[in-house]
Design a protein around this motif. Sequence first.
Motif, PDB file in Angstrom:
ATOM      1  N   SER A 176      13.702   4.424  -3.547  1.00 48.50           N
ATOM      2  CA  SER A 176      12.887   5.621  -3.644  1.00 48.50           C
ATOM      3  C   SER A 176      13.438   6.674  -2.715  1.00 48.50           C
ATOM      4  O   SER A 176      13.625   6.435  -1.522  1.00 48.50           O
ATOM      5  N   SER A 177      13.744   7.847  -3.269  1.00 50.99           N
ATOM      6  CA  SER A 177      14.236   8.961  -2.478  1.00 50.99           C
ATOM      7  C   SER A 177      13.105   9.896  -2.071  1.00 50.99           C
ATOM      8  O   SER A 177      13.347  10.970  -1.539  1.00 50.99           O
ATOM      9  N   LYS A 178      11.852   9.503  -2.334  1.00 51.32           N
ATOM     10  CA  LYS A 178      10.704  10.361  -2.031  1.00 51.32           C
ATOM     11  C   LYS A 178      10.261  10.108  -0.595  1.00 51.32           C
ATOM     12  O   LYS A 178       9.648   9.098  -0.293  1.00 51.32           O
ATOM     13  N   LYS A 179      10.613  11.025   0.278  1.00 53.28           N
ATOM     14  CA  LYS A 179      10.308  10.881   1.695  1.00 53.28           C
ATOM     15  C   LYS A 179       9.120  11.727   2.132  1.00 53.28           C
ATOM     16  O   LYS A 179       8.631  11.582   3.238  1.00 53.28           O
ATOM     17  N   SER A 180       8.651  12.640   1.297  1.00 57.32           N
ATOM     18  CA  SER A 180       7.595  13.565   1.683  1.00 57.32           C
ATOM     19  C   SER A 180       6.247  12.866   1.752  1.00 57.32           C
ATOM     20  O   SER A 180       5.987  11.906   1.024  1.00 57.32           O
ATOM     21  N   ASN A 181       5.394  13.352   2.662  1.00 57.95           N
ATOM     22  CA  ASN A 181       4.034  12.804   2.766  1.00 57.95           C
ATOM     23  C   ASN A 181       3.163  13.219   1.603  1.00 57.95           C
ATOM     24  O   ASN A 181       2.086  12.666   1.402  1.00 57.95           O
ATOM     25  N   THR A 182       3.606  14.220   0.839  1.00 55.32           N
ATOM     26  CA  THR A 182       2.793  14.725  -0.268  1.00 55.32           C
ATOM     27  C   THR A 182       3.107  14.030  -1.581  1.00 55.32           C
ATOM     28  O   THR A 182       2.321  14.116  -2.524  1.00 55.32           O
TER      29      THR A 182
ATOM     30  N   TYR B 281      -6.313  13.365 -10.716  1.00 56.49           N
ATOM     31  CA  TYR B 281      -5.903  14.086  -9.513  1.00 56.49           C
ATOM     32  C   TYR B 281      -7.081  14.889  -8.975  1.00 56.49           C
ATOM     33  O   TYR B 281      -7.760  15.594  -9.732  1.00 56.49           O
ATOM     34  N   LEU B 282      -7.302  14.765  -7.677  1.00 56.36           N
ATOM     35  CA  LEU B 282      -8.494  15.342  -7.058  1.00 56.36           C
ATOM     36  C   LEU B 282      -8.451  16.866  -7.040  1.00 56.36           C
ATOM     37  O   LEU B 282      -9.402  17.525  -7.450  1.00 56.36           O
TER      38      LEU B 282
ATOM     39  N   ASN C  52      -4.244  12.586  -3.238  1.00 61.45           N
ATOM     40  CA  ASN C  52      -4.662  13.358  -4.400  1.00 61.45           C
ATOM     41  C   ASN C  52      -4.746  12.537  -5.679  1.00 61.45           C
ATOM     42  O   ASN C  52      -5.192  13.020  -6.709  1.00 61.45           O
ATOM     43  N   ARG C  53      -4.368  11.259  -5.656  1.00 62.56           N
ATOM     44  CA  ARG C  53      -4.306  10.409  -6.846  1.00 62.56           C
ATOM     45  C   ARG C  53      -5.478   9.430  -6.858  1.00 62.56           C
ATOM     46  O   ARG C  53      -5.756   8.771  -5.854  1.00 62.56           O
ATOM     47  N   LEU C  54      -6.174   9.349  -7.997  1.00 56.52           N
ATOM     48  CA  LEU C  54      -7.308   8.436  -8.133  1.00 56.52           C
ATOM     49  C   LEU C  54      -6.820   6.985  -8.109  1.00 56.52           C
ATOM     50  O   LEU C  54      -5.969   6.590  -8.904  1.00 56.52           O
ATOM     51  N   ILE C  55      -7.380   6.194  -7.199  1.00 53.87           N
ATOM     52  CA  ILE C  55      -7.022   4.788  -7.091  1.00 53.87           C
ATOM     53  C   ILE C  55      -8.154   3.896  -7.613  1.00 53.87           C
ATOM     54  O   ILE C  55      -7.943   3.039  -8.461  1.00 53.87           O
ATOM     55  N   ARG C  56      -9.368   4.133  -7.120  1.00 55.52           N
ATOM     56  CA  ARG C  56     -10.509   3.335  -7.574  1.00 55.52           C
ATOM     57  C   ARG C  56     -11.598   4.249  -8.113  1.00 55.52           C
ATOM     58  O   ARG C  56     -12.280   4.938  -7.359  1.00 55.52           O
TER      59      ARG C  56
ATOM     60  N   LEU D  84     -14.048  10.816  -2.232  1.00 59.07           N
ATOM     61  CA  LEU D  84     -13.318  10.970  -0.976  1.00 59.07           C
ATOM     62  C   LEU D  84     -11.842  10.715  -1.184  1.00 59.07           C
ATOM     63  O   LEU D  84     -11.434  10.058  -2.163  1.00 59.07           O
ATOM     64  N   GLU D  85     -11.041  11.234  -0.279  1.00 51.97           N
ATOM     65  CA  GLU D  85      -9.594  11.015  -0.277  1.00 51.97           C
ATOM     66  C   GLU D  85      -9.263  10.170   0.941  1.00 51.97           C
ATOM     67  O   GLU D  85      -9.385  10.624   2.078  1.00 51.97           O
ATOM     68  N   ALA D  86      -8.862   8.924   0.712  1.00 55.20           N
ATOM     69  CA  ALA D  86      -8.624   7.959   1.781  1.00 55.20           C
ATOM     70  C   ALA D  86      -7.125   7.763   1.978  1.00 55.20           C
ATOM     71  O   ALA D  86      -6.547   6.785   1.498  1.00 55.20           O
ATOM     72  N   ASN D  87      -6.500   8.694   2.694  1.00 59.82           N
ATOM     73  CA  ASN D  87      -5.059   8.583   2.936  1.00 59.82           C
ATOM     74  C   ASN D  87      -4.729   7.616   4.065  1.00 59.82           C
ATOM     75  O   ASN D  87      -3.554   7.354   4.320  1.00 59.82           O
ATOM     76  N   PHE D  88      -5.745   7.098   4.738  1.00 60.12           N
ATOM     77  CA  PHE D  88      -5.523   6.205   5.876  1.00 60.12           C
ATOM     78  C   PHE D  88      -5.397   4.741   5.457  1.00 60.12           C
ATOM     79  O   PHE D  88      -5.139   3.881   6.292  1.00 60.12           O
ATOM     80  N   ILE D  89      -5.626   4.428   4.185  1.00 66.67           N
ATOM     81  CA  ILE D  89      -5.415   3.068   3.688  1.00 66.67           C
ATOM     82  C   ILE D  89      -4.356   3.104   2.591  1.00 66.67           C
ATOM     83  O   ILE D  89      -4.198   4.106   1.900  1.00 66.67           O
ATOM     84  N   GLU D  90      -3.650   2.006   2.439  1.00 65.57           N
ATOM     85  CA  GLU D  90      -2.521   1.949   1.518  1.00 65.57           C
ATOM     86  C   GLU D  90      -2.939   1.386   0.166  1.00 65.57           C
ATOM     87  O   GLU D  90      -3.644   0.369   0.107  1.00 65.57           O
ATOM     88  N   PRO D  91      -2.502   2.021  -0.923  1.00 64.74           N
ATOM     89  CA  PRO D  91      -2.813   1.476  -2.253  1.00 64.74           C
ATOM     90  C   PRO D  91      -1.941   0.270  -2.569  1.00 64.74           C
ATOM     91  O   PRO D  91      -0.863   0.090  -1.979  1.00 64.74           O
TER      92      PRO D  91
END
Length: 626
Positions: A154-160, A334-335, A403-407, A427-434
């Motif tokens: 994966s070449s995607k290094k951005s946090n976004t 997408y939120l 920004n991506r719906l997980i659950r 809610l947007e939970a960026n602090f937990i990993e999908p």
Amino acid sequence: MPPMAKNAAVTDVVHLDSDSDSDNGVVGGRESASTIAGAATMAPRETLECRSFWKAGDYFVIPNVVTPTAPGMLEHARVHPRFLHSNATSHKWAFGAIAELLDNAVDEIQNGATFVKIDKINIVKDNSPALVFQDDGGGMDPAGLRKCMSLGYSSKKSNTTIGQYGNGFKTSTMRLGADAIVFSRSTRGGTSTQSVGILSYTFLRKTGQDDVTVPMIDIDISKERPQPIIYGSPEDWAANLEILLKWSPFSTEDELLQQFEDVGTHGTKVIIYNLWLNDEGIYELSFDDDEEDIRLRDESVNDGKRLHHKILELRSHISYHLRYSLRAYASMLYLKKFKNFKIIIRGIPVEQFNIADGFRFPEIIKYKPHTATTEQASTEIKIGFVKEAPKLAICGFNVYHKNRLIRPFWKVTMGGDSTGHGVVGVLEANFIEPAHDKQDFERSSLFQRLEARLKKIVYSYWYSHCHLLGYHKYQMPADKSKKIAIPDQPPTISTVNPSPLPSDKISQGGPIIREINLSNATSSRTVAFASPHLRNSTGLRSNFQPVQLNPQPTAADTGNNLDGKSAGEIREENFQLFMRCEEYIKKENETEQTVKGLEKELEEFKSKCAHLALLVDAKKKEMQQA
């Protein structure tokens, strides 16, 4: 496998190995295409023995002899073609695989993408349907396409960006169909190129490959006349083209290259064909039920049974639709709403939808996760009643990650009563990993703490707002400034007469009822639960007396304890007790099931013992007669 130099005298059939970034833009090993091309020419033009996704891996026969490494090549670990199928089983849901491909297009917004199209086409060769994904992002140069086709890169290094594991393209395409062909056009460093690569499970199976190889061709279109990019020899490039034409939906080179006509100067098109069938031999994806949508087949719709009107109303809600309608799912995927980007399904743009926009009595709650090592940023939880409440018992949280719906509609409370009905949160939970399929989260301590907190939020919101929908009001103390302590007391026999039950369902003693006090100070509301082992099919068992836990204190008691806990603290404590009670009910249900299972086993053993006793008696009689 170390990257090979561009001038190596080998073809462009690329092994699908995981590798790191390389300076020369080539990933993985290569081998001579003469044997592979010959096998492809001799193979009959047919599909797999099994077209059902969940059974296709069982038909793969692993050869006993491994193909030797080509001369001049280093020995390397191989990825057997069967891994493509087993790797794709991480997607239990076909729409989850489609979402992965949508994520790739959304990640291209930073490179100028303005749309992603999803549509169905018919393959001319056999008049079968195929799924097409197309975007106008930056596209992939030859090196980029090889990285896309490689495992774990994966070449995607951005946090976004949403993608992070380097596995989504392979798992998603192979989950939707047996074969996928990629067309990509881009400009890098003043050089414009177009590349074609095919990831074909059918090709690998039918030619008996013991390593995942991906035939590709690259063309330099910077000049007035397109020129093939040759890594080995012209014969090798032609051999790759021959494989592409043999196993792709296109029979001639002109048909193949015509696919770039609507790509423009940059962008990517993915065609997934030989789509999987379900167990009944019908395509898993339905293109005929709705001309403006792509649907999964809802087996419960066609079971021939008449449904209650409440069930029909529930199925009209988006919480049900998103499981079977790609348009509904994509509308919530997408939120944040895109400004200059559109998701287009079958020629019609998707209208993005955020359920929080229609909340009744909304509230915003700040939540800040804590860990022992790092400080996490706080997030906002928006909660409220859905506009259909209380008519529809919809509840749960839509949890997003980057920004991506997980659950979607994650229900954190236990069922069984009306508590929490109509309460929905976002809610947007960026602090937990999908998880890898992006349909759930890793079960970390942060996730568990979030789940517990969301449960508290639901109960707190419900008891402070449920009266607005016509439910019994959760009364607050007349004077909130007073601090009232309720001393711990042992359970006593209740002096309050319980609500009478019909005479045909109760005898003189009455049922056992566990009463949980939910008041803040003065007892104003109780919730009664019957133990699972005291229930029957018609109601509650009888011959027991009601028991009250934490009886209401007298006026003298409350007056003597004004320096104790505040009303808010008592309320929070009661919430905790209520939640603990729910856990006990769950454990009692589990215990009841265990007891039933043990009783069933006991009956089976008794039956076996009786059978053995009969055999022993028969044997004794035989011995006596002898």
